[in-house]
Design a protein around this motif. Structure first.
Motif, PDB file in Angstrom:
ATOM      1  N   LEU A  77      23.519 -17.527  11.637  1.00 28.16           N
ATOM      2  CA  LEU A  77      22.991 -18.874  11.511  1.00 28.16           C
ATOM      3  C   LEU A  77      23.723 -19.792  12.480  1.00 28.16           C
ATOM      4  O   LEU A  77      24.926 -19.725  12.622  1.00 28.16           O
ATOM      5  CB  LEU A  77      23.201 -19.386  10.086  1.00 28.16           C
ATOM      6  CG  LEU A  77      22.501 -18.606   8.981  1.00 28.16           C
ATOM      7  CD1 LEU A  77      22.943 -19.121   7.636  1.00 28.16           C
ATOM      8  CD2 LEU A  77      21.007 -18.721   9.120  1.00 28.16           C
ATOM      9  N   LYS A  78      22.993 -20.639  13.158  1.00 28.64           N
ATOM     10  CA  LYS A  78      23.582 -21.577  14.114  1.00 28.64           C
ATOM     11  C   LYS A  78      22.826 -22.896  14.022  1.00 28.64           C
ATOM     12  O   LYS A  78      21.747 -22.965  13.455  1.00 28.64           O
ATOM     13  CB  LYS A  78      23.457 -21.042  15.537  1.00 28.64           C
ATOM     14  CG  LYS A  78      24.234 -19.781  15.790  1.00 28.64           C
ATOM     15  CD  LYS A  78      24.774 -19.795  17.183  1.00 28.64           C
ATOM     16  CE  LYS A  78      25.542 -18.543  17.486  1.00 28.64           C
ATOM     17  NZ  LYS A  78      26.925 -18.634  17.180  1.00 28.64           N
ATOM     18  N   PHE A  79      23.430 -23.920  14.575  1.00 33.63           N
ATOM     19  CA  PHE A  79      22.698 -25.156  14.750  1.00 33.63           C
ATOM     20  C   PHE A  79      23.007 -25.702  16.120  1.00 33.63           C
ATOM     21  O   PHE A  79      23.945 -25.290  16.783  1.00 33.63           O
ATOM     22  CB  PHE A  79      22.967 -26.173  13.634  1.00 33.63           C
ATOM     23  CG  PHE A  79      24.391 -26.611  13.509  1.00 33.63           C
ATOM     24  CD1 PHE A  79      24.838 -27.749  14.144  1.00 33.63           C
ATOM     25  CD2 PHE A  79      25.284 -25.898  12.736  1.00 33.63           C
ATOM     26  CE1 PHE A  79      26.139 -28.155  14.025  1.00 33.63           C
ATOM     27  CE2 PHE A  79      26.590 -26.303  12.602  1.00 33.63           C
ATOM     28  CZ  PHE A  79      27.027 -27.439  13.250  1.00 33.63           C
ATOM     29  N   SER A  80      22.184 -26.612  16.563  1.00 38.98           N
ATOM     30  CA  SER A  80      22.276 -27.169  17.901  1.00 38.98           C
ATOM     31  C   SER A  80      22.661 -28.637  17.790  1.00 38.98           C
ATOM     32  O   SER A  80      22.060 -29.382  17.028  1.00 38.98           O
ATOM     33  CB  SER A  80      20.922 -27.025  18.586  1.00 38.98           C
ATOM     34  OG  SER A  80      20.918 -27.639  19.838  1.00 38.98           O
ATOM     35  N   ILE A  81      23.686 -29.039  18.565  1.00 38.41           N
ATOM     36  CA  ILE A  81      24.118 -30.434  18.557  1.00 38.41           C
ATOM     37  C   ILE A  81      24.422 -30.850  19.988  1.00 38.41           C
ATOM     38  O   ILE A  81      25.047 -30.112  20.740  1.00 38.41           O
ATOM     39  CB  ILE A  81      25.327 -30.648  17.628  1.00 38.41           C
ATOM     40  CG1 ILE A  81      25.673 -32.129  17.538  1.00 38.41           C
ATOM     41  CG2 ILE A  81      26.517 -29.825  18.065  1.00 38.41           C
ATOM     42  CD1 ILE A  81      26.616 -32.457  16.402  1.00 38.41           C
ATOM     43  N   GLN A  82      23.956 -32.032  20.357  1.00 36.55           N
ATOM     44  CA  GLN A  82      24.120 -32.510  21.722  1.00 36.55           C
ATOM     45  C   GLN A  82      25.434 -33.262  21.874  1.00 36.55           C
ATOM     46  O   GLN A  82      25.762 -34.135  21.079  1.00 36.55           O
ATOM     47  CB  GLN A  82      22.963 -33.422  22.111  1.00 36.55           C
ATOM     48  CG  GLN A  82      22.963 -33.813  23.566  1.00 36.55           C
ATOM     49  CD  GLN A  82      21.792 -34.699  23.935  1.00 36.55           C
ATOM     50  OE1 GLN A  82      21.303 -35.466  23.131  1.00 36.55           O
ATOM     51  NE2 GLN A  82      21.337 -34.566  25.164  1.00 36.55           N
ATOM     52  N   CYS A  83      26.177 -32.908  22.911  1.00 36.49           N
ATOM     53  CA  CYS A  83      27.402 -33.611  23.282  1.00 36.49           C
ATOM     54  C   CYS A  83      27.013 -34.854  24.081  1.00 36.49           C
ATOM     55  O   CYS A  83      25.925 -34.914  24.660  1.00 36.49           O
ATOM     56  CB  CYS A  83      28.287 -32.690  24.126  1.00 36.49           C
ATOM     57  SG  CYS A  83      29.856 -33.432  24.651  1.00 36.49           S
ATOM     58  N   ALA A  84      27.900 -35.813  24.148  1.00 35.66           N
ATOM     59  CA  ALA A  84      27.645 -37.017  24.940  1.00 35.66           C
ATOM     60  C   ALA A  84      27.432 -36.689  26.412  1.00 35.66           C
ATOM     61  O   ALA A  84      26.788 -37.452  27.135  1.00 35.66           O
ATOM     62  CB  ALA A  84      28.798 -38.004  24.778  1.00 35.66           C
ATOM     63  N   CYS A  85      27.926 -35.517  26.881  1.00 41.73           N
ATOM     64  CA  CYS A  85      27.717 -35.113  28.278  1.00 41.73           C
ATOM     65  C   CYS A  85      26.289 -34.617  28.516  1.00 41.73           C
ATOM     66  O   CYS A  85      25.902 -34.351  29.644  1.00 41.73           O
ATOM     67  CB  CYS A  85      28.729 -34.041  28.696  1.00 41.73           C
ATOM     68  SG  CYS A  85      28.402 -32.394  28.021  1.00 41.73           S
ATOM     69  N   GLY A  86      25.501 -34.456  27.448  1.00 44.46           N
ATOM     70  CA  GLY A  86      24.116 -34.030  27.571  1.00 44.46           C
ATOM     71  C   GLY A  86      23.866 -32.578  27.232  1.00 44.46           C
ATOM     72  O   GLY A  86      22.733 -32.153  27.091  1.00 44.46           O
ATOM     73  N   PHE A  87      24.924 -31.780  27.076  1.00 46.12           N
ATOM     74  CA  PHE A  87      24.771 -30.355  26.840  1.00 46.12           C
ATOM     75  C   PHE A  87      24.562 -30.097  25.349  1.00 46.12           C
ATOM     76  O   PHE A  87      25.226 -30.672  24.499  1.00 46.12           O
ATOM     77  CB  PHE A  87      26.030 -29.613  27.320  1.00 46.12           C
ATOM     78  CG  PHE A  87      25.905 -28.121  27.260  1.00 46.12           C
ATOM     79  CD1 PHE A  87      25.244 -27.428  28.263  1.00 46.12           C
ATOM     80  CD2 PHE A  87      26.438 -27.406  26.201  1.00 46.12           C
ATOM     81  CE1 PHE A  87      25.118 -26.054  28.209  1.00 46.12           C
ATOM     82  CE2 PHE A  87      26.320 -26.030  26.137  1.00 46.12           C
ATOM     83  CZ  PHE A  87      25.660 -25.352  27.139  1.00 46.12           C
ATOM     84  N   TYR A  88      23.606 -29.209  25.043  1.00 54.59           N
ATOM     85  CA  TYR A  88      23.366 -28.817  23.653  1.00 54.59           C
ATOM     86  C   TYR A  88      24.251 -27.620  23.317  1.00 54.59           C
ATOM     87  O   TYR A  88      24.131 -26.554  23.909  1.00 54.59           O
ATOM     88  CB  TYR A  88      21.891 -28.469  23.418  1.00 54.59           C
ATOM     89  CG  TYR A  88      21.049 -29.680  23.178  1.00 54.59           C
ATOM     90  CD1 TYR A  88      20.910 -30.209  21.907  1.00 54.59           C
ATOM     91  CD2 TYR A  88      20.397 -30.315  24.230  1.00 54.59           C
ATOM     92  CE1 TYR A  88      20.129 -31.337  21.676  1.00 54.59           C
ATOM     93  CE2 TYR A  88      19.619 -31.441  24.010  1.00 54.59           C
ATOM     94  CZ  TYR A  88      19.491 -31.940  22.725  1.00 54.59           C
ATOM     95  OH  TYR A  88      18.727 -33.054  22.506  1.00 54.59           O
ATOM     96  N   ASN A  89      25.152 -27.803  22.365  1.00 57.75           N
ATOM     97  CA  ASN A  89      26.072 -26.760  21.918  1.00 57.75           C
ATOM     98  C   ASN A  89      25.457 -26.025  20.746  1.00 57.75           C
ATOM     99  O   ASN A  89      24.866 -26.635  19.858  1.00 57.75           O
ATOM    100  CB  ASN A  89      27.394 -27.388  21.469  1.00 57.75           C
ATOM    101  CG  ASN A  89      28.173 -27.975  22.622  1.00 57.75           C
ATOM    102  OD1 ASN A  89      29.111 -27.360  23.085  1.00 57.75           O
ATOM    103  ND2 ASN A  89      27.784 -29.153  23.099  1.00 57.75           N
ATOM    104  N   LYS A  90      25.598 -24.705  20.724  1.00 52.89           N
ATOM    105  CA  LYS A  90      25.122 -23.883  19.608  1.00 52.89           C
ATOM    106  C   LYS A  90      26.349 -23.501  18.787  1.00 52.89           C
ATOM    107  O   LYS A  90      27.240 -22.799  19.262  1.00 52.89           O
ATOM    108  CB  LYS A  90      24.409 -22.639  20.124  1.00 52.89           C
ATOM    109  CG  LYS A  90      23.223 -22.948  21.034  1.00 52.89           C
ATOM    110  CD  LYS A  90      21.950 -22.837  20.313  1.00 52.89           C
ATOM    111  CE  LYS A  90      20.681 -23.066  21.042  1.00 52.89           C
ATOM    112  NZ  LYS A  90      20.493 -23.395  22.347  1.00 52.89           N
TER     113      LYS A  90
END
Length: 185
Positions: free
Chosen positions: A147-160
């Motif tokens: 299970l993972k989720f996706s969250i956007q960093c202020a730099c624009g990259f989506y982290n899993k």
């Protein structure tokens, strides 16, 4: 077993991240949208309300760092529904989650809306329980994706991520920038 794939809906629209929120809004109407990054991988599950808010911010694309879509759970279709609802990866602070994107080898297979998850929790198939140990091989056959989720960093990259501690944020996974702490937008 009560597999996630038995509960999904296909009532959603794939949205390339290059679209403006206004363009995406025309495609979504009363459905959900799955935002895809530049590699066509899913990064966010959104509603028309999310897109209206992004359009009002004047952002040029769905991947703009100012958008700030809600956290999105990304899960394999081969996961048991019970495991999803008992997952400890998210806290009560993440109440804006719209549901989960269900994938098969990074291809969007369907979605689980919060309404579907709520219906499951109110169904007698759901059992409030801890981990049940067993002797022997308890692994699932086939490919298992955690299970993972996706969250956007202020730099624009989506982290899993598979877990998020808001008090101790991890390093952003963006390999195109200098190492930096994940900054929530």
């Amino acid at each position: 077993m009560n597999w996630i794939q038995d509960h999904i809906t296909k009532d959603f629209q794939l949205l390339p991240g290059t679209l403006s929120p206004a363009e995406a809004l025309e495609l979504v109407s009363d459905k959900y949208g799955v935002v895809l990054d530049e590699h066509s991988e899913p990064v966010a599950l959104v509603t028309d309300d999310d897109l209206k808010q992004a359009a009002n911010q004047g952002t040029s694309s769905l991947l703009d760092t100012k958008v700030g879509f809600p956290l999105t759970i990304i899960v394999s279709f081969q996961v048991n529904m019970q495991d999803l609802v008992n997952w400890k990866g998210l806290s009560k602070q993440d109440e804006k989650i719209r549901g989960a994107i269900v994938i098969d080898d990074n291809t969007v297979f369907g979605i689980l809306t919060v309404e579907i998850i709520g219906t499951y929790l109110n169904n007698r198939d759901y059992q409030l329980r801890g981990d049940i140990g067993s002797i022997g091989d308890s692994g699932l056959g086939g490919k298992h994706q955690p299970l993972k989720f996706s969250i956007q960093c202020a730099c624009g990259f989506y982290n899993k991520l598979s877990f998020l501690d808001r008090k101790k944020l991890p390093t952003c996974q963006n390999s195109n920038k200098l190492a930096h702490e994940l900054k929530l937008s």
